[in-house]
Write an enzyme that holds these catalytic residues in place. Structure first.
Site, short mmCIF file in Angstrom:
data_model
loop_
_atom_site.label_atom_id
_atom_site.label_comp_id
_atom_site.label_asym_id
_atom_site.label_seq_id
_atom_site.Cartn_x
_atom_site.Cartn_y
_atom_site.Cartn_z
N GLU A 99 75.44 -40.83 130.98
CA GLU A 99 76.75 -40.18 130.92
C GLU A 99 77.08 -39.73 129.48
O GLU A 99 78.04 -40.16 128.87
CB GLU A 99 77.83 -41.10 131.51
CG GLU A 99 79.26 -40.59 131.49
CD GLU A 99 79.47 -39.17 132.00
OE1 GLU A 99 78.75 -38.73 132.91
OE2 GLU A 99 80.35 -38.49 131.46
N TRP A 100 76.22 -38.88 128.92
CA TRP A 100 76.44 -38.24 127.62
C TRP A 100 76.88 -39.26 126.57
O TRP A 100 76.22 -40.29 126.41
CB TRP A 100 77.41 -37.06 127.77
CG TRP A 100 76.95 -36.08 128.82
CD1 TRP A 100 77.57 -35.79 130.00
CD2 TRP A 100 75.76 -35.27 128.81
NE1 TRP A 100 76.84 -34.85 130.71
CE2 TRP A 100 75.74 -34.51 130.01
CE3 TRP A 100 74.69 -35.09 127.91
CZ2 TRP A 100 74.72 -33.62 130.33
CZ3 TRP A 100 73.68 -34.18 128.23
CH2 TRP A 100 73.70 -33.47 129.41
N TYR A 150 87.87 -32.84 137.55
CA TYR A 150 87.86 -34.31 137.50
C TYR A 150 89.24 -34.94 137.41
O TYR A 150 89.45 -36.07 137.82
CB TYR A 150 87.04 -34.79 136.30
CG TYR A 150 85.55 -34.60 136.50
CD1 TYR A 150 84.78 -35.61 137.05
CD2 TYR A 150 84.94 -33.40 136.19
CE1 TYR A 150 83.43 -35.44 137.26
CE2 TYR A 150 83.58 -33.22 136.39
CZ TYR A 150 82.83 -34.25 136.94
OH TYR A 150 81.49 -34.08 137.15
N GLU A 176 79.70 -25.38 132.47
CA GLU A 176 80.79 -25.74 131.56
C GLU A 176 80.59 -25.28 130.12
O GLU A 176 80.48 -26.11 129.20
CB GLU A 176 81.02 -27.26 131.60
CG GLU A 176 81.32 -27.78 133.00
CD GLU A 176 81.67 -29.26 133.03
OE1 GLU A 176 81.53 -29.94 131.99
OE2 GLU A 176 82.11 -29.74 134.09
N HIS A 226 72.46 -26.82 131.32
CA HIS A 226 73.45 -27.90 131.37
C HIS A 226 73.31 -28.69 130.06
O HIS A 226 72.90 -29.84 130.05
CB HIS A 226 73.25 -28.75 132.62
CG HIS A 226 74.41 -29.64 132.99
ND1 HIS A 226 74.94 -29.68 134.27
CD2 HIS A 226 75.14 -30.52 132.27
CE1 HIS A 226 75.93 -30.56 134.31
NE2 HIS A 226 76.07 -31.10 133.11
N GLU A 248 81.36 -29.74 140.99
CA GLU A 248 81.41 -31.14 140.55
C GLU A 248 82.81 -31.69 140.76
O GLU A 248 83.79 -31.09 140.32
CB GLU A 248 81.11 -31.30 139.04
CG GLU A 248 79.69 -31.04 138.63
CD GLU A 248 79.45 -31.23 137.13
OE1 GLU A 248 80.25 -31.91 136.46
OE2 GLU A 248 78.47 -30.66 136.64
C1 GBH Z 1 81.04 -33.00 133.71
O1 GBH Z 1 81.86 -32.54 132.70
C2 GBH Z 1 79.62 -32.71 133.34
O2 GBH Z 1 79.23 -31.46 133.86
C3 GBH Z 1 78.65 -33.78 133.76
O3 GBH Z 1 77.43 -33.56 133.14
C4 GBH Z 1 79.23 -35.14 133.42
O4 GBH Z 1 78.33 -36.17 133.64
C5 GBH Z 1 80.46 -35.31 134.26
O5 GBH Z 1 81.38 -34.32 133.97
C6 GBH Z 1 81.19 -36.63 134.05
O6 GBH Z 1 81.67 -36.72 132.75
O7 GBH Z 1 90.16 -35.01 126.94
O8 GBH Z 1 88.61 -36.83 126.59
O9 GBH Z 1 90.18 -36.94 128.39
C7 GBH Z 1 83.13 -33.11 132.63
C8 GBH Z 1 84.11 -32.19 131.97
C9 GBH Z 1 85.77 -31.97 130.36
C10 GBH Z 1 85.96 -33.73 131.94
C11 GBH Z 1 86.70 -32.71 129.44
C12 GBH Z 1 86.89 -34.47 131.01
C13 GBH Z 1 88.61 -34.16 129.31
C14 GBH Z 1 88.14 -35.32 128.58
N1 GBH Z 1 85.06 -32.92 131.18
N2 GBH Z 1 87.62 -33.55 130.20
S1 GBH Z 1 89.37 -36.06 127.58
#
Ligand code: GBH
Length: 469
Positions: free
Chosen positions: A424-425, A292, A161, A116, A370
Site C-alpha cells: 500500500e505505497w 474512496y 490517477e 499506475h 476503484e
Molecule cells: C488508490 O488511490 C490507488 O489507485 C491504489 O493504488 C491504492 O492502493 C488505493 O488507492 C488505496 O490507497 O488527503 O491524505 O486523506 C487512492 C487515491 C487520493 C485516496 C488521495 C486518498 C486523500 C488522502 N487517494 N486521498 S488524504
C-alpha cells in the site's frame, strides 16, 4: 439490480503485487528507488517481493475466478516492458501475455492499465513527468504493449490517477519520486494529460474497436458550513485543483480559468504548446472513477486534528498547489484504517454530476474502477478473516452506484480495490484492502468473508434492494 452486461471486477497495480522487481530484465522504477529513502515508506517496506504475483499470477486468476469476477483490472510495469525506457524486454512482455491468456481461459476480461505510478527511474533521471519528452516516450511504450497484447486485451486504460502522480509524486513528495516542487507538479499535470491524449490517439489508430479509458481519483468536497461563503469557496477551489484540473482538459479541451488564476505563479501554461489541448481532448470511451472517501472543507483551520492515526514517518504537507485557506474538517463520520471518512452517498452525487457535466454530453460511459477500504483485519482460529466492516463498506458503495444508475448515470462496471492485500505505497504492508487475505510469510491467499459476499454480488449481478445498507 444493474443492467445485464455490467462488469464486476477487482483491481491491482504492478508495483503493488508483482514482486520480481529485479528479475528477468526488470530495472528500477521510481518506486524501487523511493522505497530506499529512509522514512519514505512505513517500516522501510518495498515491492521487491510484494504478493509475488509475477510467479503466482495463476493463483491470482484462481482467486478472481472464485470471486466470480467478469474482469480483472491490473497494470503493466513500464520498467519491466521497456526497462530504463529503452529497448523491449521480451521476458517482461511474455509475463503479461501469460497473465492475459490465463485470464481469458478463466473467462475473465483483462482490463490493462498502462501506467499506475511506476515510471522507469532512468526516465525520472531525465526529468520524469516534469519533462515533455516523457509524454512521447509513454506513447512508444503504449504501442509496444498494444502490439503484443492488442489481439487479446480489449480494454486499455492510459493512466491511473494522474492527480496522485503529479501532486503526491512531485508536489508534496508523499509518493515517488518524492519531489516537493509545486512548479514541477504543475508541469507533470500537463505532461501526464498530454501522454494520455497522444497515447489514446495512437491506440485508436492501431485499434478501431478497443475500449479506451482513463481512471481519475475524483473528490467530493463539501463545504463544512454550507451557509458560510468562505467554506463554499474552499470547496470550489478544492474541486478545481482536484477534479476540474483534469476533467476540463479531457472533456472540454481547456484548463479551468479559476485554477490557472490561483496557480499562475506555478507556470502550468508555460508548458502548453499549440495543439496540446486538442491532443489531450482526444475522444475516449470510459471514464474510470476511483472513489474512496468524502471530505468537508472550511476556510478556517479545524480546532482539532483530523484523525488520531499514526502518521507517516516523513510529515506531509497539503498536496494541493494552492492550498491556502483550504482546511479539512472532521465530521465524525466513520473512518477506515486510512483515516478516510466513509461517505457512500458522495459516490452517487459524483457519478450524477459527471454524467450531467462531463461524460453525458461527450457520450462517454463510466466505470467505478476503484473503491474499497482498509480495516484492521484479524485472522481467526480457522485461518480466515471475517471482515464485516469491509463488506458493509462495499455494500454501501454498490448501493450508491445502483442509486446513481437508477437516476440516469451510465455506469458500466464496479471494481473493488483490491483483489488481494498488497503493497500500500507509503504505508507499505501495514494497510490491507484485499477481498483476499495474503499471509506475507507464506504468500498464501485466503478469501475473506467480504470476498465470499462479493462473489455472490457478482454472480447475481448486484445487490438485491432489500440487502442495501
Ligand atoms: C488508490 O488511490 C490507488 O489507485 C491504489 O493504488 C491504492 O492502493 C488505493 O488507492 C488505496 O490507497 O488527503 O491524505 O486523506 C487512492 C487515491 C487520493 C485516496 C488521495 C486518498 C486523500 C488522502 N487517494 N486521498 S488524504
Amino acid at each position: 439490480m444493474l443492467p445485464p452486461g455490467f462488469v464486476w471486477g477487482a483491481s491491482t497495480a504492478a508495483y503493488q503485487v508483482e514482486g520480481a522487481a529485479h528479475l528477468e530484465g526488470r530495472r528500477d522504477s521510481i518506486w524501487d528507488v523511493f522505497c530506499r529513502v529512509p522514512g519514505a515508506v512505513v517500516d522501510e517496506h518495498d515491492g521487491e517481493v510484494a504478493t509475488d504475483s509475477y510467479f503466482r499470477y495463476a493463483e491470482d486468476v484462481a482467486a478472481a475466478r472464485a470471486l466470480n469476477l467478469g474482469a480483472y483490472r491490473f497494470s503493466a510495469s513500464w520498467a519491466r516492458v521497456r526497462p530504463d525506457g529503452g529497448p523491449v524486454n521480451r521476458a517482461g512482455v511474455d509475463y503479461y501475455s501469460r497473465l492475459v491468456d490465463a485470464l481469458l481461459e478463466a473467462g475473465i476480461a483483462p482490463w490493462l492499465t498502462l501506467y499506475h505510478w511506476d515510471l522507469p527511474q532512468a526516465i525520472e533521471e531525465q526529468g520524469g513527468w516534469a519533462e515533455r519528452s516523457t509524454a512521447y516516450r509513454f506513447v512508444d511504450y503504449a504501442a509496444t504493449l498494444h502490439d503484443a497484447l492488442g489481439d487479446r486485451v480489449r480494454v486499455w486504460t492510459t493512466l491511473n490517477e494522474p492527480w496522485c502522480s503529479a501532486f503526491l509524486g512531485y508536489g508534496n513528495g508523499q509518493h515517488a519520486p518524492g519531489r516537493r516542487d509545486a512548479r514541477a507538479a504543475m508541469a507533470a499535470v500537463h505532461h501526464l494529460l498530454l501522454a494520455h491524449g497522444l497515447a489514446t490517439t495512437e491506440l485508436r489508430r492501431q485499434d478501431a474497436t478497443a475500449t479506451l479509458a482513463i481512471s481519475l481519483n475524483l473528490d467530493v468536497a463539501d463545504p463544512a458550513d454550507p451557509a458560510d461563503p468562505g467554506d463554499v469557496d474552499a470547496a470550489r477551489r478544492i474541486d478545481g485543483q482536484w477534479n476540474r484540473l483534469f476533467l476540463d482538459p479531457l472533456f472540454r479541451g481547456e484548463y479551468p480559468a479559476d485554477v490557472l488564476a490561483q496557480t499562475a505563479h506555478l507556470g502550468l501554461t508555460d508548458h502548453v504548446r499549440d495543439g496540446d489541448l486538442a491532443a489531450i481532448a482526444a475522444p475516449f470511451d470510459v471514464l474510470g472513477v476511483n472513489y474512496y472517501h468524502g471530505q468537508a472543507v472550511s476556510h478556517r483551520p479545524p480546532p482539532t486534528p483530523l484523525h488520531g492515526l499514526p502518521s507517516l514517518a516523513r510529515p506531509v504537507t497539503s498536496p494541493l498547489p494552492a492550498p491556502e485557506g483550504i482546511h479539512r474538517v472532521p465530521r465524525g463520520l466513520p473512518q477506515t484504517a486510512m483515516g478516510w471518512e466513509v461517505q457512500p452517498e458522495g459516490l452517487t452525487r459524483l457519478l450524477l454530476r459527471l454524467q450531467e457535466e462531463y461524460t453525458g454530453p461527450a457520450g462517454v460511459a463510466m466505470a467505478v474502477t476503484e473503491t474499497g477500504a482498509a480495516y484492521d483485519d484479524v485472522v481467526g482460529p480457522d485461518g480466515r478473516v471475517d471482515d464485516p466492516e469491509r463488506r458493509a463498506f462495499l455494500a454501501a458503495h454498490v448501493g450508491a452506484v445502483q442509486d446513481a444508475v437508477a437516476s440516469g448515470a451510465d455506469v458500466r462496471g464496479f471494481f473493488v480495490w483490491s483483489l488481494l492485500d498488497n503493497f500500500e505505497w507509503a504505508w507499505g504492508y501495514s494497510r490491507r484492502f484485499g477481498l483476499v487475505h495474503v499471509d506475507y510469510a507464506t504468500q498464501q491467499r485466503t478469501l475473506k468473508t467480504s470476498g465470499e459476499w462479493f462473489a455472490q454480488v457478482a454472480a447475481q449481478g448486484g445487490l438485491p434492494w432489500e440487502e442495501r445498507s
